[in-house]
Design a protein around this motif. Structure first.
Motif, PDB file in Angstrom:
ATOM      1  N   ASN A 271       0.412   5.351   1.941  1.00 30.25           N
ATOM      2  CA  ASN A 271      -0.943   5.897   2.039  1.00 30.25           C
ATOM      3  C   ASN A 271      -1.454   5.692   3.464  1.00 30.25           C
ATOM      4  O   ASN A 271      -1.638   4.559   3.912  1.00 30.25           O
ATOM      5  CB  ASN A 271      -1.856   5.197   1.037  1.00 30.25           C
TER       6      ASN A 271
ATOM      7  N   ASN B 246       0.800  -1.219   0.000  1.00 25.49           N
ATOM      8  CA  ASN B 246       0.000   0.000   0.000  1.00 25.49           C
ATOM      9  C   ASN B 246       0.832   1.267   0.000  1.00 25.49           C
ATOM     10  O   ASN B 246       0.296   2.367  -0.136  1.00 25.49           O
ATOM     11  CB  ASN B 246      -0.948   0.012   1.204  1.00 25.49           C
TER      12      ASN B 246
ATOM     13  N   VAL C 155      -4.994  -2.834   5.073  1.00 28.75           N
ATOM     14  CA  VAL C 155      -4.567  -3.617   3.919  1.00 28.75           C
ATOM     15  C   VAL C 155      -3.193  -4.213   4.209  1.00 28.75           C
ATOM     16  O   VAL C 155      -2.234  -3.487   4.519  1.00 28.75           O
ATOM     17  CB  VAL C 155      -4.527  -2.745   2.650  1.00 28.75           C
TER      18      VAL C 155
ATOM     19  N   GLN D 113      -5.015   3.564   4.365  1.00 27.50           N
ATOM     20  CA  GLN D 113      -5.200   2.134   4.100  1.00 27.50           C
ATOM     21  C   GLN D 113      -4.401   1.335   5.118  1.00 27.50           C
ATOM     22  O   GLN D 113      -3.411   0.698   4.822  1.00 27.50           O
ATOM     23  CB  GLN D 113      -4.751   1.784   2.677  1.00 27.50           C
TER      24      GLN D 113
END
Length: 538
Positions: free
Chosen positions: A153, A150, A159, A156
């Motif tokens: 970011n 990921n 994830v 997120q």
């Protein structure tokens, strides 16, 4: 030379053309064989390279002036220079690997490079480095690694990163242990990545996922195999190689157990606090008299009576005790040995009896008992756990080895190009056939009409010529006119009589015999000339 010209002039035009063609074919075969003999033997340098890497290798070979040959996707060079070229090209970084690693970050500059661009280059470099490491495994020819991350970011967080590895093996497929090693390799290189989130795909497009399911059993099998090899090595040191068969069965705990225990000991107590309380009460009183007028006056004399007093003392102590407590929590993971079984089969002893025949005898019980003690010590035998060790001595059946044993031959130590030898042998055979069966018969065969056929003697009957049997006929024999076989001047009839050739009516055969015996050297010369004439006519 004159004889060759005579034969050439006597040949027909068709045969002359055939002779020319055969001669040219012989010369071509000889030239081809000489060229093949002078041509160096080529061996494989590299194979299976990509087009760009193969082009770099070919350019390096051309710069060095090395003779090479490209056959499909393989590059061949001289056998004597192959090892030297490999080391030289390796020092120059050839053949270059198509996957690039952290050198991608060297091309990034601080101007015009955003954080997204840097992250993309970083993960690309990470994938290239992992691919290089995996491709360095002996059984892997090429590898590709893909990481799904990921990045930076912050929105997120839930994830998890995942990865996939695609490998192309040099031969066969990857084993379960190799797939697990690749998973742990990739998971250890990426932060937050677990081995369960790494997928390994072989060159045939198959997903290697059964390795994780078989991981617990694989550990048990590895432990049993280690124990078996340990016992096998121990027994073969005494009975010899191939005279002992060992099988080990390990029964392990497969479930996870957690035990929490809290125990109190009433005999073991400790005073943790003491509270002591003391209370004292005292009282004093007098007896009452008669009531008069004087007792009501302020200074009146009252009546004195008897007085009384009392005192009470009370002490209380309170002690608080703590009972000893033991709290224990035990967690048992799967994999511990629950039961162990070992079976050992030992070959007996073959001895010769009184008749000289081989006789089998099992090993003594004392020796088997010693083997059992050694095996128990090697595997960690525990009788309370229910372990079992069984040792038997029996006769082994001879095993027939299929095929024949491979032994190094004489030609194995001689490095020859078999195909070149076969080609040279075929060309030599063609040249030999052309020389023996085409050119030689044409040159040696007489031309029709060049030599007149000799007429046979006239026998006067139709019975033909009788075969010679090597015997001299003593019958009527007329001596033909013989040429002069001597350099002596011609003599008269009287002189001929001196040699026994006079016509005095004697037998001509006897005269010929006497002449041959007297003139042996000249007779041998005549016979030699006749033989040479007959060979030339043939």
């Amino acid at each position: 030379m004159q004889q060759i010209l005579n034969v050439w002039n006597n040949l027909e035009p068709g045969r002359r053309v055939l002779v020319v063609l055969a001669t040219v074919a012989m010369f071509a075969a000889v030239l081809t064989m000489s060229r093949m003999a002078s041509k160096p033997s080529l061996t494989l340098l590299y194979a299976g390279l990509e087009s760009s890497a193969a082009g770099d290798v070919v350019s390096a070979l051309e710069q060095r002036g090395v003779a090479y040959d490209v056959r499909g996707g393989s590059i061949f060079v001289e056998s004597s220079k192959r090892d030297e070229l490999r080391m030289t090209l390796a020092s120059e970084g050839l053949p270059a690997n198509s996957g690039r690693g952290y050198e991608l970050l060297d091309n990034l500059s601080g101007f015009g490079t955003t954080s997204q661009m840097f992250d993309a280059a970083y993960w690309r470099a990470k994938e290239g480095e992992l691919a290089r490491t995996i491709a360095g495994t002996p059984n892997v020819s090429s590898a590709r690694v893909h990481i799904a991350h990921n990045g930076s970011n912050p929105f997120q967080r839930e994830v998890r990163p995942t990865a996939s590895v695609s490998v192309t093996t040099a031969g066969g497929t990857l084993s379960g242990s190799q797939a697990r090693a690749l998973k742990y390799l990739v998971a250890s290189a990426v932060a937050g990545l677990t081995p369960e989130d790494v997928a390994v795909i072989d060159g045939q497009g198959g997903l290697i996922a059964a390795a994780e399911d078989a991981a617990p059993n694989a550990g048990v099998d590895d432990r049993a195999e280690a124990l078996r090899e340990r016992v096998q090595r121990l027994l073969e040191a005494r009975v010899g190689f191939g005279n002992a068969v060992v099988e080990v069965s390990v029964d392990t705990v497969t479930e996870t157990e957690s035990i929490r225990e809290r125990r109190f000991d009433p005999q073991g107590r400790v005073a943790i606090s003491t509270d002591t309380e003391e209370k004292t009460n005292s009282s004093k009183g007098g007896a009452g008299g008669d009531v008069t007028v004087a007792s009501n006056l302020p200074d009146g004399d009252t009546g004195n009576g008897d007085s009384s007093s009392s005192q009470n003392s009370q002490t209380r102590e309170r002690v608080n005790y703590e009972v000893s407590e033991t709290e224990r929590e035990v967690t048992r993971a799967p994999g511990s040995v629950k039961r162990l079984s070992v079976a050992v089969l030992v070959n007996g002893i073959t001895t010769a009896n009184g008749a000289g025949e081989a006789e089998f005898q099992p090993r003594a019980e004392e020796e088997l008992a010693s083997f059992k003690e050694l095996v128990a010590s090697a595997v960690g035998f525990d009788e309370n756990r229910g372990d079992v060790i069984t040792i038997k001595s029996m006769q082994f059946e001879p095993l027939a080895i299929p095929g024949t044993a491979v032994a190094p031959g004489f030609m194995d130590n001689i490095h020859l190009d078999v195909m070149s030898l076969i080609q040279m042998a075929v060309l030599a055979l063609v040249a030999l056939i052309l020389g023996l069966f085409v050119v030689r018969p044409i040159l040696s065969k007489p031309v029709e009409g060049s030599v007149a056929a000799l007429s046979g003697p006239d026998t006067g009957d139709s019975g033909g010529i009788t075969a010679l049997d090597g015997e001299i006929d003593d019958g009527n024999f007329e001596l033909p006119d013989l040429p002069v076989i001597s350099d002596l001047p011609a003599l008269g009839e009287n002189a001929m009589g001196d040699f026994g050739m006079s016509g005095g009516g004697s037998d001509p055969v006897e005269r010929l015999r006497s002449l041959i015996s007297e003139r042996q050297e000249e007779t041998v010369e005549i016979l030699r000339n006749w033989l040479e004439d007959s060979e030339e006519n043939a």
